[in-house]
Scaffold this motif. Sequence first.
Motif, PDB file in Angstrom:
ATOM      1  N   ALA A 126      27.150 -11.974  39.051  1.00  0.00           N
ATOM      2  CA  ALA A 126      25.977 -12.097  39.924  1.00  0.00           C
ATOM      3  C   ALA A 126      24.704 -11.722  39.166  1.00  0.00           C
ATOM      4  O   ALA A 126      23.693 -12.416  39.258  1.00  0.00           O
ATOM      5  N   ARG A 127      24.750 -10.625  38.404  1.00  0.00           N
ATOM      6  CA  ARG A 127      23.571 -10.213  37.617  1.00  0.00           C
ATOM      7  C   ARG A 127      23.165 -11.306  36.636  1.00  0.00           C
ATOM      8  O   ARG A 127      21.982 -11.605  36.477  1.00  0.00           O
ATOM      9  N   ILE A 177      21.505 -14.171  38.529  1.00  0.00           N
ATOM     10  CA  ILE A 177      20.153 -13.794  38.966  1.00  0.00           C
ATOM     11  C   ILE A 177      19.190 -13.815  37.784  1.00  0.00           C
ATOM     12  O   ILE A 177      18.066 -14.318  37.890  1.00  0.00           O
ATOM     13  N   ILE A 236      17.586 -18.624  45.989  1.00  0.00           N
ATOM     14  CA  ILE A 236      19.023 -18.393  45.831  1.00  0.00           C
ATOM     15  C   ILE A 236      19.653 -18.182  47.205  1.00  0.00           C
ATOM     16  O   ILE A 236      19.185 -17.362  47.995  1.00  0.00           O
ATOM     17  N   ARG A 294      23.028 -16.840  48.661  1.00  0.00           N
ATOM     18  CA  ARG A 294      24.195 -16.069  48.223  1.00  0.00           C
ATOM     19  C   ARG A 294      25.207 -15.981  49.351  1.00  0.00           C
ATOM     20  O   ARG A 294      24.876 -15.644  50.474  1.00  0.00           O
ATOM     21  N   SER A 344      25.840  -6.551  44.427  1.00  0.00           N
ATOM     22  CA  SER A 344      25.253  -7.850  44.087  1.00  0.00           C
ATOM     23  C   SER A 344      24.133  -8.217  45.052  1.00  0.00           C
ATOM     24  O   SER A 344      23.102  -8.753  44.642  1.00  0.00           O
ATOM     25  N   ASN A 345      24.325  -7.923  46.333  1.00  0.00           N
ATOM     26  CA  ASN A 345      23.274  -8.188  47.320  1.00  0.00           C
ATOM     27  C   ASN A 345      22.029  -7.361  47.007  1.00  0.00           C
ATOM     28  O   ASN A 345      20.902  -7.870  47.079  1.00  0.00           O
ATOM     29  N   GLU A 403      21.104  -6.198  44.117  1.00  0.00           N
ATOM     30  CA  GLU A 403      20.495  -6.757  42.898  1.00  0.00           C
ATOM     31  C   GLU A 403      19.617  -7.961  43.251  1.00  0.00           C
ATOM     32  O   GLU A 403      18.494  -8.087  42.777  1.00  0.00           O
ATOM     33  N   LEU A 404      20.124  -8.819  44.102  1.00  0.00           N
ATOM     34  CA  LEU A 404      19.363 -10.002  44.509  1.00  0.00           C
ATOM     35  C   LEU A 404      18.128  -9.604  45.317  1.00  0.00           C
ATOM     36  O   LEU A 404      17.034 -10.122  45.091  1.00  0.00           O
ATOM     37  N   GLN A 405      18.297  -8.655  46.242  1.00  0.00           N
ATOM     38  CA  GLN A 405      17.181  -8.231  47.086  1.00  0.00           C
ATOM     39  C   GLN A 405      16.058  -7.595  46.266  1.00  0.00           C
ATOM     40  O   GLN A 405      14.894  -7.725  46.610  1.00  0.00           O
ATOM     41  N   SER A 455      15.375  -8.397  43.162  1.00  0.00           N
ATOM     42  CA  SER A 455      15.027  -9.287  42.052  1.00  0.00           C
ATOM     43  C   SER A 455      13.619  -9.877  42.162  1.00  0.00           C
ATOM     44  O   SER A 455      13.066 -10.341  41.176  1.00  0.00           O
ATOM     45  N   HIS A 511      15.296 -15.512  48.493  1.00  0.00           N
ATOM     46  CA  HIS A 511      16.743 -15.568  48.647  1.00  0.00           C
ATOM     47  C   HIS A 511      17.160 -15.550  50.119  1.00  0.00           C
ATOM     48  O   HIS A 511      16.393 -15.131  50.989  1.00  0.00           O
TER      49      HIS A 511
END
Length: 96
Positions: free
Chosen positions: A22-23, A26, A37, A39, A60-61, A63-65, A67, A71
Amino acid sequence: MPHGSVEAFLYTPPSPEADTMARNAIAAARRAGGPHIVRLSEISPESVSALRVGRLHLESNAELQSSGLLHTISRPVQLMQVMLFAAPIIASEDMI
């Protein structure tokens, strides 16, 4: 990820490397110009989950939030694959 992509779908398999995957996705999205993205997560990931996969989804969530990328995190109750197990019962009860 092709440069200038408008959207990307992010799903990581149940794997010990899911958070790394996931990282990497991203980071690739950032390099590609920041697509939206989408997810696929799980319904309610928890940091105290007995299953490591639940904790990996949560990481992972997060990390996305954090970023800065646009998303959407989808948290379905069930996936279509699960419904296949119910197909014989559904068919025998004439539910379709």
